[in-house]
Every structure is written in C-alpha cells, then in structure tokens.
Design a protein around this motif. Structure first.
Motif, mmCIF file in Angstrom:
data_model
loop_
_atom_site.group_PDB
_atom_site.id
_atom_site.type_symbol
_atom_site.label_atom_id
_atom_site.label_comp_id
_atom_site.label_asym_id
_atom_site.label_seq_id
_atom_site.Cartn_x
_atom_site.Cartn_y
_atom_site.Cartn_z
ATOM 1 N N PRO A 131 0.834 -1.203 0.000
ATOM 2 C CA PRO A 131 0.000 0.000 0.000
ATOM 3 C C PRO A 131 0.870 1.256 0.000
ATOM 4 C CG PRO A 131 -0.744 -1.560 1.682
ATOM 5 C CD PRO A 131 0.564 -2.070 1.141
ATOM 6 N N GLY A 132 0.587 2.144 -0.927
ATOM 7 C CA GLY A 132 1.349 3.380 -1.025
ATOM 8 C C GLY A 132 2.682 3.237 -1.745
ATOM 9 N N ASN A 133 3.088 2.004 -2.040
ATOM 10 C CA ASN A 133 4.335 1.754 -2.759
ATOM 11 C C ASN A 133 4.152 0.505 -3.621
ATOM 12 O OD1 ASN A 133 6.935 1.577 -3.679
ATOM 13 N ND2 ASN A 133 7.872 1.230 -1.685
ATOM 14 N N PRO A 134 3.378 0.621 -4.699
ATOM 15 C CA PRO A 134 3.020 -0.553 -5.498
ATOM 16 C C PRO A 134 4.194 -1.259 -6.168
ATOM 17 C CG PRO A 134 2.313 1.465 -6.577
ATOM 18 C CD PRO A 134 2.799 1.849 -5.221
ATOM 19 N N SER A 179 6.266 -8.625 7.239
ATOM 20 C CA SER A 179 6.484 -8.517 8.682
ATOM 21 C C SER A 179 6.544 -7.073 9.176
ATOM 22 C CB SER A 179 7.762 -9.259 9.087
ATOM 23 O OG SER A 179 8.898 -8.585 8.585
ATOM 24 N N GLY A 180 6.912 -6.154 8.321
ATOM 25 C CA GLY A 180 6.985 -4.760 8.722
ATOM 26 C C GLY A 180 5.687 -4.001 8.580
ATOM 27 N N LEU A 181 4.651 -4.683 8.117
ATOM 28 C CA LEU A 181 3.356 -4.026 7.884
ATOM 29 C C LEU A 181 2.283 -4.650 8.770
ATOM 30 C CD1 LEU A 181 3.521 -3.961 3.993
ATOM 31 C CD2 LEU A 181 4.065 -2.090 5.551
ATOM 32 N N SER A 182 1.266 -3.880 9.037
ATOM 33 C CA SER A 182 0.142 -4.390 9.834
ATOM 34 C C SER A 182 -1.073 -4.541 8.930
ATOM 35 C CB SER A 182 -0.178 -3.425 10.980
ATOM 36 O OG SER A 182 0.920 -3.308 11.840
ATOM 37 N N LEU A 183 -1.007 -5.505 8.033
ATOM 38 C CA LEU A 183 -2.115 -5.724 7.104
ATOM 39 C C LEU A 183 -2.975 -6.881 7.588
ATOM 40 C CD1 LEU A 183 -0.153 -5.373 3.749
ATOM 41 C CD2 LEU A 183 -1.612 -3.671 4.840
ATOM 42 N N THR A 184 -4.279 -6.724 7.426
ATOM 43 C CA THR A 184 -5.208 -7.776 7.832
ATOM 44 C C THR A 184 -5.346 -8.801 6.716
ATOM 45 O OG1 THR A 184 -7.136 -6.655 6.906
ATOM 46 C CG2 THR A 184 -6.516 -6.075 9.186
ATOM 47 N N GLU A 185 -5.897 -9.948 7.059
ATOM 48 C CA GLU A 185 -6.184 -10.979 6.054
ATOM 49 C C GLU A 185 -7.114 -10.434 4.975
ATOM 50 O OE1 GLU A 185 -5.078 -14.127 5.464
ATOM 51 O OE2 GLU A 185 -3.597 -13.728 7.025
#
Length: 169
Positions: A60-63, A84-90
């Motif tokens: 997100p924000g860096n495609p 691992s550095g992002l907090s993305l949901t399933e």
C-alpha cells in the motif's frame, strides 16, 4: 553485463545449449521483459515459447515494492520479510490478491487469446524473466510450474540482487 534484453537472451542461450532441440523442454516467459529474453532463447535453442502470467502484489502506497505475487493458476507467493513490517489484515491481503487476479485474467485473455495453459507434465520448464528484484513474481511462477508436475524447473534470469538470486537457487 549485457547491453539489452536481446543480448541477455543470447548470453543465456549459450548457458542453456544442452537443452537445444530437446522435445521435452519448453520456455515460459514472464511478460513483458521476459518475453524479449525468451524469444532470443527460443531462436537459439529451437524450443517452444509460451507465457506464464504472474502479477506482483504491491505494498500500500508503494506498489513497486512486492509483498507477493499471484499467478494465472491462482498460486500465491508471499514475501514474509516484507509483510512482517506491515500491519495488514487478512482481508486487506485477500483484496490485494483479488485485484491482481482480475488483471491476470485480463492479461491471460490478451496474451493467450483462448489457448490453454501449456501441459508441463514431465517436461523441462525453463522460466524466463528479464531480472529479479524481490523475486516475488518468479517465486509465484515456480510454484505454478511445480504444480503441473514438470520433470525439472530451470530459472533463466540474467540479472538480480545476489541475495535474491541465491534464494532462487
């Protein structure tokens, strides 16, 4: 080093000469840049050429930064280090996969024009791209090829970061 994709294909062909005229071998190119490289391989090695459509799943924000990739058969590869550095949901990850699957479907129709995915059973599959960055599309492509029971999968990629090339090996 090489001056362009055509020369990269010519140089790779020298390394792949043992497969010249091998009736069990097939080149699968990752569009777009991989097609140019694979075309040169096809000419030099006298092997059939097809495409394998795979799309990067960007952050997100860096495609351009690949979190993963999805292939035309639905195989998904995730770059767990990048995730691992992002907090993305399933749900967010699923939405990203679905968005790229739509584009994969469009490109399959464009590139294949109704032709079926090639039969890879007991074949030597040479996956060709013009380079690796994170390797996401290549790794998804390897997963796709392996699902089709090939005899062997070979990566033919002229350039990439040492760490990604080592991971691919």
């Amino acid at each position: 080093m090489f001056k362009n994709r055509e020369e990269a294909g010519e140089l790779l062909a020298q390394e792949l000469m043992p497969f010249r005229n091998d009736p069990s071998a097939i080149l699968l190119a990752l569009p777009r840049g991989g097609v140019v490289v694979a075309y040169q391989l096809s000419l030099a090695l006298h092997l059939p050429l097809d495409v394998l459509i795979t799309r990067k799943i960007g952050a997100p924000g860096n495609p351009e930064y690949a979190l993963g990739a999805v292939s035309e058969t639905g195989a998904v590869y995730w770059n767990h280090e990048a995730l691992s550095g992002l907090s993305l949901t399933e749900r967010q990850l699923s939405a990203a996969v679905q968005a790229q699957q739509k584009e994969v479907t469009r490109r399959v129709a464009l590139y294949r024009q109704g032709r079926a995915f090639p039969d890879l059973n007991d074949r030597i599959v040479i996956l060709v791209d013009d380079g690796l960055a994170t390797g996401a599309t290549f790794f998804a492509s390897v997963t796709t090829a392996r699902q089709e029971n090939p005899r062997r999968v070979i990566g033919a990629i002229p350039v990439g970061p040492r760490s990604t090339v080592e991971e691919a090996r």
